[in-house]
Design a protein around this motif. Structure first.
Motif, PDB file in Angstrom:
ATOM      1  N   UNK A 108       0.842  -1.054   0.024  1.00 29.60           N
ATOM      2  CA  UNK A 108      -0.260  -0.113  -0.167  1.00 29.60           C
ATOM      3  C   UNK A 108       0.925   1.367   0.057  1.00 29.60           C
ATOM      4  N   UNK A 109       2.013   1.063   0.453  1.00 33.05           N
ATOM      5  CA  UNK A 109       2.922   2.361   0.690  1.00 33.05           C
ATOM      6  C   UNK A 109       4.406   2.028   0.661  1.00 33.05           C
ATOM      7  N   UNK A 110       5.186   2.850  -0.011  1.00 36.83           N
ATOM      8  CA  UNK A 110       6.750   2.427   0.069  1.00 36.83           C
ATOM      9  C   UNK A 110       7.469   3.887   0.577  1.00 36.83           C
ATOM     10  N   UNK A 111       8.525   3.749   1.035  1.00 37.14           N
ATOM     11  CA  UNK A 111       9.273   4.802   1.222  1.00 37.14           C
ATOM     12  C   UNK A 111      10.516   4.731   1.632  1.00 37.14           C
ATOM     13  N   UNK A 112      11.721   5.414   1.205  1.00 38.31           N
ATOM     14  CA  UNK A 112      12.978   5.248   1.377  1.00 38.31           C
ATOM     15  C   UNK A 112      13.458   6.341   2.242  1.00 38.31           C
ATOM     16  N   UNK A 113      14.155   6.111   3.459  1.00 41.26           N
ATOM     17  CA  UNK A 113      14.639   7.373   4.338  1.00 41.26           C
ATOM     18  C   UNK A 113      15.996   7.106   4.335  1.00 41.26           C
TER      19      UNK A 113
END
Length: 421
Positions: free
Chosen positions: A228-233
């Motif tokens: 549903x959601x992806x992110x790279x920090x």
């Protein structure tokens, strides 16, 4: 002969601090055997992005050669992971009409619809990496996961689109090709990790995967079996080491050893506040520090990472629907007492995820959160059928239209999704 039928797949996790290569075979019963593993330290990346081609090429060669030696198999092409804080994810919608006889929806219709969903304005420096269907709506009927074979006049879809910098992807291609291999596929790292450390029940109930690497922390949120959601920090284990180096005035490798050997992520749970002796720099006398001082430095940075994960979870809109809690992987998840800290900061159950679903071979060697992405890249390639290692889908030249290549690869991937469903 059964041996002939075994497919060979290679996963290459090019990380900020290390490169991992995993060679695996899949037999006709879909069992995965790890045949070879290779690992090399890498200084050619910064926050998940290639900054030094030569160093990265050498690290890739070392890792793949180790894996080749262990497996006795010559590697031609690899499935590579991509991360970095240039990764963006967005939602898009599309709609088409079904105009064949009987109004029956075919795989071609679904592909046409997913292409329509990609009509989004993208900056010229970004390219689409993945298009993941969330749900389909046929004639107003929603909640459909696989519309093929259904009848209808109008079909809509909502998709999750993941994009990345064209130059970042090209540099990864360039490094792999200079090392002497072809790129079979390029895959978002948190998506790859999810294949190896999450089980179907977790994906259905709702889960946050947090892969704390060296240069980046990758986040993937699943609910109802769909990402549903992806992110790279861009804050991860390397920043923790830098904090220790600055805070305690020690060398970089001493800081790394302190973190790995004595580091704790939650100072309230330190049982014995023992003293640790650190050798002095250039003949200076050694100094002593306590475990709690080291713990304070580590906890502050780990809390910051987890707080950003909490923000991403809220942004996804699924914060209240994650019954399975959080699964931690990557080298950063090895810091002692990271689970109680994640539990407190995120307000949900936390556990450390290790690669699972393997049938044989070097399963002990990869039974470590560090190999989550490497093993996941292999599993992703197997599930989406991106071909045996000796058939690279992507042409070896990075010249030519990168859009065409991406579209070609997406078409292959879309076909495989519907085989899976």
């Amino acid at each position: 002969m059964e041996e002939q039928e075994d497919r060979i797949v290679v996963g290459l996790d090019i990380g900020t601090t290390k490169v991992c290569a995993v060679v695996a075979s899949i037999d006709p019963q879909d069992r995965i055997h790890i045949l070879g593993v290779g690992k090399a330290s890498n200084e050619g990346l910064n926050r998940g992005v290639v900054v030094n081609i030569d160093k990265t090429v050498n690290a890739i060669k070392t890792a793949v050669e180790q894996a080749q030696l262990a497996s006795g198999i010559e590697v031609n092409s690899v499935n590579v992971g991509i991360a970095g804080d240039h990764i963006r994810s967005m939602r898009s919608k599309g709609v088409i009409t079904i105009n064949n006889k009987d109004n029956e929806i075919t795989v071609d219709d679904v592909e046409r619809l997913l292409e329509d969903c990609q009509r989004i304005m993208l900056p010229t420096d970004q390219q689409i990496l993945h298009v993941i269907p969330q749900e389909f709506v046929v004639d107003g009927q929603d909640g459909i996961s696989d519309p093929v074979g259904m009848s209808g006049m109008r079909m809509e879809a909502e998709v999750h689109i993941i994009t990345g910098l064209v130059s970042a992807a090209k540099n990864i291609y360039r490094c792999v090709e200079r090392a002497g291999y072809q790129v079979a596929d390029i895959i978002l790292e948190p998506l790859a990790s999810s294949y190896s450390v999450l089980d179907d029940e977790e994906k259905e109930a709702g889960v946050v995967l947090v892969d704390i690497g060296g240069g980046t922390t990758d986040v993937a949120i699943f609910q109802d079996n769909t990402i549903r959601h992806t992110a790279v920090i861009a804050i991860a284990g390397k920043k923790v080491t830098d904090d220790i180096r600055m805070g305690l005035s020690v060398l970089d490798d001493q800081a790394e050893k302190l973190k790995c050997n004595h580091g704790e992520a939650y100072i309230d749970l330190i049982e014995e506040d023992e003293a640790i002796t650190v050798p002095g720099i250039a003949g200076r006398p050694p100094k002593e520090i306590t475990k709690s001082i080291l713990g304070k430095i580590i906890q502050a940075r780990m809390e910051e990472i987890l707080e950003i994960v909490a923000i991403e979870t809220k942004r996804s809109g699924y914060a209240d629907a994650l019954s399975a809690g959080v699964v931690l992987s990557g080298g950063g998840s090895l810091i002692k007492n990271i689970c109680p800290l994640a539990n407190e900061v995120l307000g949900m159950d936390a556990k450390v995820g290790k690669p699972m679903g393997l049938s044989g071979g070097l399963t002990e060697e990869v039974n470590n959160p560090i190999f989550a992405t490497g093993v996941g890249l292999v599993m992703h390639a197997i599930k989406t059928g991106s071909g045996p290692q000796n058939q690279a889908i992507v042409p070896s030249s990075t010249k030519g239209s990168s859009v065409e290549k991406v579209m070609e690869r997406l078409a292959d991937r879309m076909k495989s999704w519907f085989k899976e469903l």
